[in-house]
Enzyme design. Structure first.
Site, PDB file in Angstrom:
ATOM      1  N   HIS A 211      -2.657  -6.489  -5.587  1.00  0.00           N
ATOM      2  CA  HIS A 211      -3.495  -5.474  -6.236  1.00  0.00           C
ATOM      3  C   HIS A 211      -3.307  -5.510  -7.758  1.00  0.00           C
ATOM      4  O   HIS A 211      -4.269  -5.412  -8.519  1.00  0.00           O
ATOM      5  CB  HIS A 211      -3.143  -4.062  -5.733  1.00  0.00           C
ATOM      6  CG  HIS A 211      -3.424  -3.805  -4.277  1.00  0.00           C
ATOM      7  ND1 HIS A 211      -2.517  -3.221  -3.424  1.00  0.00           N
ATOM      8  CD2 HIS A 211      -4.523  -4.054  -3.518  1.00  0.00           C
ATOM      9  CE1 HIS A 211      -3.035  -3.118  -2.213  1.00  0.00           C
ATOM     10  NE2 HIS A 211      -4.252  -3.615  -2.237  1.00  0.00           N
TER      11      HIS A 211
ATOM     12  N   LYS B 155      -6.125   5.725   8.500  1.00  0.00           N
ATOM     13  CA  LYS B 155      -4.804   5.119   8.342  1.00  0.00           C
ATOM     14  C   LYS B 155      -3.757   6.214   8.185  1.00  0.00           C
ATOM     15  O   LYS B 155      -4.006   7.221   7.527  1.00  0.00           O
ATOM     16  CB  LYS B 155      -4.793   4.212   7.099  1.00  0.00           C
ATOM     17  CG  LYS B 155      -5.706   2.992   7.210  1.00  0.00           C
ATOM     18  CD  LYS B 155      -5.589   2.088   5.991  1.00  0.00           C
ATOM     19  CE  LYS B 155      -6.527   0.886   6.089  1.00  0.00           C
ATOM     20  NZ  LYS B 155      -6.499   0.048   4.872  1.00  0.00           N
TER      21      LYS B 155
ATOM     22  N   ARG C 129      -9.393 -12.053  -0.477  1.00  0.00           N
ATOM     23  CA  ARG C 129      -8.195 -12.864  -0.214  1.00  0.00           C
ATOM     24  C   ARG C 129      -8.502 -14.110   0.588  1.00  0.00           C
ATOM     25  O   ARG C 129      -7.884 -15.145   0.404  1.00  0.00           O
ATOM     26  CB  ARG C 129      -7.155 -12.025   0.541  1.00  0.00           C
ATOM     27  CG  ARG C 129      -6.522 -10.954  -0.312  1.00  0.00           C
ATOM     28  CD  ARG C 129      -5.792  -9.950   0.544  1.00  0.00           C
ATOM     29  NE  ARG C 129      -6.731  -9.291   1.460  1.00  0.00           N
ATOM     30  CZ  ARG C 129      -6.384  -8.504   2.433  1.00  0.00           C
ATOM     31  NH1 ARG C 129      -5.121  -8.271   2.660  1.00  0.00           N
ATOM     32  NH2 ARG C 129      -7.299  -7.933   3.193  1.00  0.00           N
TER      33      ARG C 129
ATOM     34  N   SER D 153      -1.122  -4.484   2.604  1.00  0.00           N
ATOM     35  CA  SER D 153      -0.207  -3.343   2.580  1.00  0.00           C
ATOM     36  C   SER D 153       0.419  -3.109   3.947  1.00  0.00           C
ATOM     37  O   SER D 153       1.604  -2.795   4.050  1.00  0.00           O
ATOM     38  CB  SER D 153      -0.950  -2.085   2.113  1.00  0.00           C
ATOM     39  OG  SER D 153      -1.387  -2.257   0.794  1.00  0.00           O
TER      40      SER D 153
HETATM   41  N1  COA Z   1      -3.942  -8.166  -2.644  1.00  0.00           N
HETATM   42  C1  COA Z   1      -3.243  -7.702  -1.617  1.00  0.00           C
HETATM   43  N2  COA Z   1      -3.775  -6.948  -0.656  1.00  0.00           N
HETATM   44  C2  COA Z   1      -5.074  -6.647  -0.731  1.00  0.00           C
HETATM   45  C3  COA Z   1      -5.871  -7.104  -1.777  1.00  0.00           C
HETATM   46  C4  COA Z   1      -5.246  -7.907  -2.771  1.00  0.00           C
HETATM   47  N3  COA Z   1      -5.927  -8.383  -3.800  1.00  0.00           N
HETATM   48  N4  COA Z   1      -7.121  -6.656  -1.589  1.00  0.00           N
HETATM   49  C5  COA Z   1      -7.094  -5.947  -0.457  1.00  0.00           C
HETATM   50  N5  COA Z   1      -5.870  -5.943   0.065  1.00  0.00           N
HETATM   51  C6  COA Z   1      -5.440  -5.330   1.322  1.00  0.00           C
HETATM   52  C7  COA Z   1      -5.018  -3.914   1.213  1.00  0.00           C
HETATM   53  O1  COA Z   1      -3.654  -3.813   0.900  1.00  0.00           O
HETATM   54  C8  COA Z   1      -5.347  -3.386   2.572  1.00  0.00           C
HETATM   55  O2  COA Z   1      -4.320  -3.693   3.454  1.00  0.00           O
HETATM   56  P1  COA Z   1      -4.088  -2.799   4.759  1.00  0.00           P
HETATM   57  O3  COA Z   1      -5.361  -2.736   5.511  1.00  0.00           O
HETATM   58  O4  COA Z   1      -3.019  -3.561   5.403  1.00  0.00           O
HETATM   59  O5  COA Z   1      -3.648  -1.458   4.247  1.00  0.00           O
HETATM   60  C9  COA Z   1      -6.538  -4.206   3.025  1.00  0.00           C
HETATM   61  O6  COA Z   1      -6.539  -5.346   2.212  1.00  0.00           O
HETATM   62  C10 COA Z   1      -7.818  -3.499   2.845  1.00  0.00           C
HETATM   63  O7  COA Z   1      -7.746  -2.931   1.559  1.00  0.00           O
HETATM   64  P2  COA Z   1      -8.882  -2.165   0.893  1.00  0.00           P
HETATM   65  O8  COA Z   1     -10.038  -3.037   0.738  1.00  0.00           O
HETATM   66  O9  COA Z   1      -8.313  -1.550  -0.306  1.00  0.00           O
HETATM   67  O10 COA Z   1      -9.265  -1.155   2.020  1.00  0.00           O
HETATM   68  P3  COA Z   1      -9.033   0.279   1.997  1.00  0.00           P
HETATM   69  O11 COA Z   1      -9.267   0.775   3.359  1.00  0.00           O
HETATM   70  O12 COA Z   1      -7.688   0.532   1.427  1.00  0.00           O
HETATM   71  O13 COA Z   1     -10.181   0.824   1.032  1.00  0.00           O
HETATM   72  C11 COA Z   1     -12.526   1.297   0.410  1.00  0.00           C
HETATM   73  C12 COA Z   1     -11.537   0.354   1.086  1.00  0.00           C
HETATM   74  C13 COA Z   1     -11.871   2.429  -0.296  1.00  0.00           C
HETATM   75  C14 COA Z   1     -13.305   0.516  -0.612  1.00  0.00           C
HETATM   76  C15 COA Z   1     -13.498   1.776   1.500  1.00  0.00           C
HETATM   77  O14 COA Z   1     -12.758   2.191   2.627  1.00  0.00           O
HETATM   78  C16 COA Z   1     -14.371   2.907   1.046  1.00  0.00           C
HETATM   79  O15 COA Z   1     -15.302   2.726   0.292  1.00  0.00           O
HETATM   80  N6  COA Z   1     -14.094   4.141   1.520  1.00  0.00           N
HETATM   81  C17 COA Z   1     -14.849   5.347   1.153  1.00  0.00           C
HETATM   82  C18 COA Z   1     -15.814   5.775   2.255  1.00  0.00           C
HETATM   83  C19 COA Z   1     -17.139   5.076   2.080  1.00  0.00           C
HETATM   84  O16 COA Z   1     -17.789   5.168   1.066  1.00  0.00           O
HETATM   85  N7  COA Z   1     -17.541   4.362   3.132  1.00  0.00           N
HETATM   86  C20 COA Z   1     -18.747   3.600   3.110  1.00  0.00           C
HETATM   87  C21 COA Z   1     -18.539   2.238   2.527  1.00  0.00           C
HETATM   88  S1  COA Z   1     -20.025   1.319   2.503  1.00  0.00           S
END
Ligand code: COA
Length: 162
Positions: free
Chosen positions: A17, A41, A90, A129
């Site tokens: 991140h 989560k 990724r 994560s």
């Molecule tokens: N390096 C390391 N890990 C990474 C990474 C990187 N560059 N990019 C993503 N990850 C990992 C995260 O750690 C996470 O791991 P986990 O699932 O083991 O916890 C996983 O990839 C997914 O991460 P992320 O993309 O940040 O997902 P999220 O669930 O944490 O958040 C949102 C995604 C916030 C963008 C999305 O859920 C959202 O928009 N939510 C709001 C509700 C909404 O609007 N919904 C409609 C969407 S169209």
């Protein structure tokens, strides 16, 4: 002024991140790290703890701000005048989910808001994560995969961590 959002759960924030945040911050005048509470989560760190850690990590990076929000990402983006939403890719496995999310968000965003994808650096491409939490909870070392400050905070949560 160009303004981008990098949003996620950050539970915890990883070195992957951080890489995306530093690279994104070079591309925009302002980058906001948006911590979201994902009801699907069960978090290790509360939203407040995650925001505090991120603020500490980026206290010397003037164009990076940290905020939290809940609800629809597009509502937060539209209400706060963002030009772009940054996402890290990724591996190919991220692509399908990211494509559908970007296309759905494109229907919801104000005009001219773009989703932008940065390829995660190869050295971080395997990190997630939840994998960090699983390894740490079973006593494995995650040193170097999360910032040292996060590692210290995780030690307070896991007794066995190395
Ligand atoms: N390096 C390391 N890990 C990474 C990474 C990187 N560059 N990019 C993503 N990850 C990992 C995260 O750690 C996470 O791991 P986990 O699932 O083991 O916890 C996983 O990839 C997914 O991460 P992320 O993309 O940040 O997902 P999220 O669930 O944490 O958040 C949102 C995604 C916030 C963008 C999305 O859920 C959202 O928009 N939510 C709001 C509700 C909404 O609007 N919904 C409609 C969407 S169209």
């Amino acid at each position: 002024m160009t303004k981008a959002l990098y949003s996620g759960s950050f539970d915890p924030v990883t070195s992957g991140h951080l890489d995306i945040i530093y690279r994104g911050a070079k591309m925009f005048d302002s980058l906001v790290v948006g911590v979201i509470e994902n009801p699907q989560k069960k978090p290790l760190f509360s939203v407040e703890e995650r925001v505090t850690m991120l603020k500490e990590l980026f206290k010397d990076t003037p164009n990076v701000e940290v905020d939290s929000f809940s609800g629809l990402l597009a509502d937060y983006v539209n209400a706060n005048g963002f030009n772009a939403v940054i996402r890290g890719l990724r591996a190919i496995t991220d692509f399908e989910y990211e494509l559908s999310m970007a296309q759905m968000n494109a229907c919801l965003f104000n005009k001219d808001v773009e989703s932008i994808f940065l390829m995660t650096s190869p050295k971080y491409s395997f990190i997630s994560s939840s994998m960090i939490k699983e390894v740490a909870s079973l006593g494995g070392s995650v040193s170097g995969l999360v910032p040292d400050m996060v590692l210290d905070k995780m030690k307070n949560k896991y007794i066995k961590i190395k």
